[in-house]
Design an enzyme around this catalytic site. Structure first.
Site, PDB file in Angstrom:
ATOM      1  N   LYS A 160      38.053  41.338  28.767  1.00 47.59           N
ATOM      2  CA  LYS A 160      39.225  41.653  29.593  1.00 47.59           C
ATOM      3  C   LYS A 160      39.777  43.028  29.255  1.00 47.59           C
ATOM      4  O   LYS A 160      40.274  43.727  30.129  1.00 47.59           O
ATOM      5  CB  LYS A 160      40.322  40.591  29.393  1.00 47.59           C
ATOM      6  CG  LYS A 160      39.976  39.265  30.036  1.00 47.59           C
ATOM      7  CD  LYS A 160      40.991  38.858  31.081  1.00 47.59           C
ATOM      8  CE  LYS A 160      40.432  37.824  32.047  1.00 47.59           C
ATOM      9  NZ  LYS A 160      40.675  36.457  31.687  1.00 47.59           N
ATOM     10  N   LYS A 182      38.848  34.128  39.628  1.00 49.82           N
ATOM     11  CA  LYS A 182      39.902  34.251  40.646  1.00 49.82           C
ATOM     12  C   LYS A 182      40.074  35.715  41.014  1.00 49.82           C
ATOM     13  O   LYS A 182      39.806  36.594  40.191  1.00 49.82           O
ATOM     14  CB  LYS A 182      41.220  33.708  40.086  1.00 49.82           C
ATOM     15  CG  LYS A 182      41.186  32.213  39.862  1.00 49.82           C
ATOM     16  CD  LYS A 182      42.474  31.742  39.224  1.00 49.82           C
ATOM     17  CE  LYS A 182      42.206  30.642  38.215  1.00 49.82           C
ATOM     18  NZ  LYS A 182      43.039  30.661  37.041  1.00 49.82           N
ATOM     19  N   LYS A 217      30.622  35.310  35.752  1.00 50.74           N
ATOM     20  CA  LYS A 217      31.126  33.996  36.149  1.00 50.74           C
ATOM     21  C   LYS A 217      32.013  34.134  37.391  1.00 50.74           C
ATOM     22  O   LYS A 217      32.618  35.193  37.625  1.00 50.74           O
ATOM     23  CB  LYS A 217      31.869  33.313  35.003  1.00 50.74           C
ATOM     24  CG  LYS A 217      33.191  33.916  34.673  1.00 50.74           C
ATOM     25  CD  LYS A 217      33.988  33.051  33.701  1.00 50.74           C
ATOM     26  CE  LYS A 217      35.305  33.747  33.449  1.00 50.74           C
ATOM     27  NZ  LYS A 217      36.260  33.065  32.648  1.00 50.74           N
TER      28      LYS A 217
HETATM   29  P1  TYM Z   1      41.488  29.741  33.777  1.00 51.03           P
HETATM   30  O1  TYM Z   1      42.523  29.619  34.791  1.00 51.03           O
HETATM   31  O2  TYM Z   1      40.775  31.024  33.608  1.00 51.03           O
HETATM   32  O3  TYM Z   1      40.379  28.633  33.997  1.00 51.03           O
HETATM   33  C1  TYM Z   1      40.755  27.295  34.203  1.00 51.03           C
HETATM   34  C2  TYM Z   1      39.580  26.365  33.885  1.00 51.03           C
HETATM   35  O4  TYM Z   1      38.486  26.639  34.752  1.00 51.03           O
HETATM   36  C3  TYM Z   1      37.309  26.873  33.980  1.00 51.03           C
HETATM   37  N1  TYM Z   1      36.505  27.894  34.676  1.00 51.03           N
HETATM   38  C4  TYM Z   1      35.220  27.732  35.008  1.00 51.03           C
HETATM   39  N2  TYM Z   1      34.367  26.710  34.827  1.00 51.03           N
HETATM   40  C5  TYM Z   1      33.111  26.864  35.311  1.00 51.03           C
HETATM   41  N3  TYM Z   1      32.674  27.972  35.964  1.00 51.03           N
HETATM   42  C6  TYM Z   1      33.519  29.023  36.178  1.00 51.03           C
HETATM   43  N4  TYM Z   1      33.106  30.102  36.844  1.00 51.03           N
HETATM   44  C7  TYM Z   1      34.853  28.934  35.684  1.00 51.03           C
HETATM   45  N5  TYM Z   1      35.925  29.772  35.725  1.00 51.03           N
HETATM   46  C8  TYM Z   1      36.932  29.111  35.097  1.00 51.03           C
HETATM   47  C9  TYM Z   1      37.814  27.369  32.639  1.00 51.03           C
HETATM   48  O5  TYM Z   1      36.859  27.136  31.621  1.00 51.03           O
HETATM   49  C10 TYM Z   1      39.061  26.557  32.449  1.00 51.03           C
HETATM   50  O6  TYM Z   1      38.769  25.280  31.905  1.00 51.03           O
HETATM   51  N6  TYM Z   1      42.482  29.802  28.953  1.00 51.03           N
HETATM   52  C11 TYM Z   1      42.493  28.821  30.043  1.00 51.03           C
HETATM   53  C12 TYM Z   1      43.913  28.434  30.421  1.00 51.03           C
HETATM   54  C13 TYM Z   1      44.634  27.763  29.295  1.00 51.03           C
HETATM   55  C14 TYM Z   1      44.255  26.558  28.639  1.00 51.03           C
HETATM   56  C15 TYM Z   1      45.256  26.335  27.647  1.00 51.03           C
HETATM   57  C16 TYM Z   1      43.190  25.660  28.801  1.00 51.03           C
HETATM   58  C17 TYM Z   1      45.782  28.212  28.711  1.00 51.03           C
HETATM   59  N7  TYM Z   1      46.154  27.340  27.715  1.00 51.03           N
HETATM   60  C18 TYM Z   1      45.200  25.206  26.809  1.00 51.03           C
HETATM   61  C19 TYM Z   1      43.151  24.545  27.937  1.00 51.03           C
HETATM   62  C20 TYM Z   1      44.126  24.317  26.980  1.00 51.03           C
HETATM   63  C21 TYM Z   1      41.727  29.398  31.213  1.00 51.03           C
HETATM   64  O7  TYM Z   1      40.677  29.922  31.025  1.00 51.03           O
HETATM   65  O8  TYM Z   1      42.215  29.285  32.450  1.00 51.03           O
END
Ligand code: TYM
Length: 335
Positions: free
Chosen positions: A114, A198, A195
């Site tokens: 990032k 969003k 990957k």
């Molecule tokens: P975020 O919003 O980036 O992703 C949310 C969830 O979606 C999964 N994900 C994917 N899985 C498969 N293929 C993809 N292309 C893909 N893109 C995203 C992510 O692995 C995630 O499970 N850091 C977290 C947010 C967070 C969180 C937490 C999660 C903040 N605090 C505490 C668990 C526990 C995140 O990546 O969000």
């Protein structure tokens, strides 16, 4: 006693099929199985770590809330809330910042990636993202964290922090594991080496070209899939083709999976047919979801109320953990 699971999704844009298969679908299945205490939240504070606009942030938060609810998260069965409404997350996050070395944070893959992407706007929040995430998790003392495979490193850091904390201050936290049925990473349709992400996360991608959003209308799904990158000559599956097959595994019928796999082996496959089949299956799968989401977004007040009720439930547990932590580390409390 039921074990606890915790997970969150950032409020950085409408959810895509990677978020669904990697996270949200598992949340709904776990919630409905009924054998866990489930805490699911929207990580709006984490959304501040990458460039954002105030109006978009509040709209994105509502959109993500509607995505959760339309996909089947039921606030009567799971504690569903907004991270910024439970202030204990930030307090415990600060304590964890002070217990984590700079080196550990700088080694995180997500920070490295990032900070390359957002070179001009690298901020402190991007570096301390994992300690806030560890606080999000450990406040509820869960045994497992359902996330996509890109988040396993963050869950490992959480486990390390829990272990370090317990060794130094006495047994407080369980060491939660990543809960993954199968490591799963859905790739971008337009750049299958990256990957799926969003819109807000990948400013270089033309408006969501590589991501299928859960509420994309059928013609949009078809349009995006038609443009998905595939390689034409090799019998070996290219990353783009492998990604389409991964989607077919989840959304196709048994017959469709068999038919296209055989054609792929014989090298007679027409990718245009595979894409059309996939587009049809995905559009169909999310038909009810789209209707439900539109209804939910017509009543934002109801969504906000649901989140406030959820935050009050979450806070009961979060505040107990935080007072325990404060006492153990020696912060003076009122008599
Ligand atoms: P975020 O919003 O980036 O992703 C949310 C969830 O979606 C999964 N994900 C994917 N899985 C498969 N293929 C993809 N292309 C893909 N893109 C995203 C992510 O692995 C995630 O499970 N850091 C977290 C947010 C967070 C969180 C937490 C999660 C903040 N605090 C505490 C668990 C526990 C995140 O990546 O969000």
């Amino acid at each position: 006693m039921k074990e606890t699971i915790v997970s969150g999704i950032r409020a950085s844009g409408r959810l895509h099929i990677g978020n669904y298969l990697g996270a949200l679908k598992q949340f709904v299945d776990l919630q409905n199985a009924g054998d866990h205490n489930c805490y699911f939240f929207i990580a709006d504070l984490h959304a501040l770590t990458t460039p954002f606009e105030p109006k978009e942030l509040s709209q994105n938060t509502l959109e993500v809330a509607a995505d959760y609810l339309a996909a089947g998260i039921d606030p009567d069965k799971a504690t569903f809330f907004l991270q910024s409404q439970v202030m204990e997350h930030v307090e415990l996050g600060w304590i964890f910042n002070c217990l984590t070395s700079l080196g550990e944070l700088q080694r995180m893959t997500q920070f490295k990636d990032k900070s390359k992407q957002h070179r001009e706007t690298i901020n402190g929040g991007l570096l301390t993202y994992p300690t806030l995430m560890a606080a999000d998790i450990l406040l509820y003392k869960p045994t497992a964290v359902p996330v996509g495979d890109d988040q396993t490193q963050h869950v490992e850091l959480t486990r390390d922090l829990a272990r370090k904390f317990n060794n130094r201050f006495g047994q407080t936290f369980p060491e939660p594991k990543t809960f993954l049925r199968k490591p799963l990473r859905i790739m971008s349709l337009s750049d299958p080496m990256k990957k799926m992400s969003k819109t807000g996360d990948d400013p270089s991608a033309p408006l969501g070209a590589g991501a299928l959003m859960l509420d994309d209308p059928p013609e949009e799904i078809l349009r995006k899939l038609k443009k998905a990158l595939t390689a034409t000559d090799a019998k070996e599956k290219s990353p783009g083709v492998a990604n389409l097959f991964l989607l077919l595994d989840h959304f196709g019928t048994k017959d469709q999976i068999k038919q296209f796999s055989e054609q792929q082996k014989k090298n007679t496959i027409k990718y245009s047919e595979l894409k059309e089949t996939l587009a049809h299956q995905i559009a169909d799968h999310f038909g009810k979801f789209r209707t439900k989401k539109t209804q939910l977004l017509n009543n934002p007040t109801q969504i906000k109320n649901t989140l406030v009720t959820g935050a009050a439930k979450a806070q009961k547990i979060a505040s107990q953990t935080l007072s325990e932590v404060k006492q153990k580390i020696g912060l003076l409390r009122s008599p």
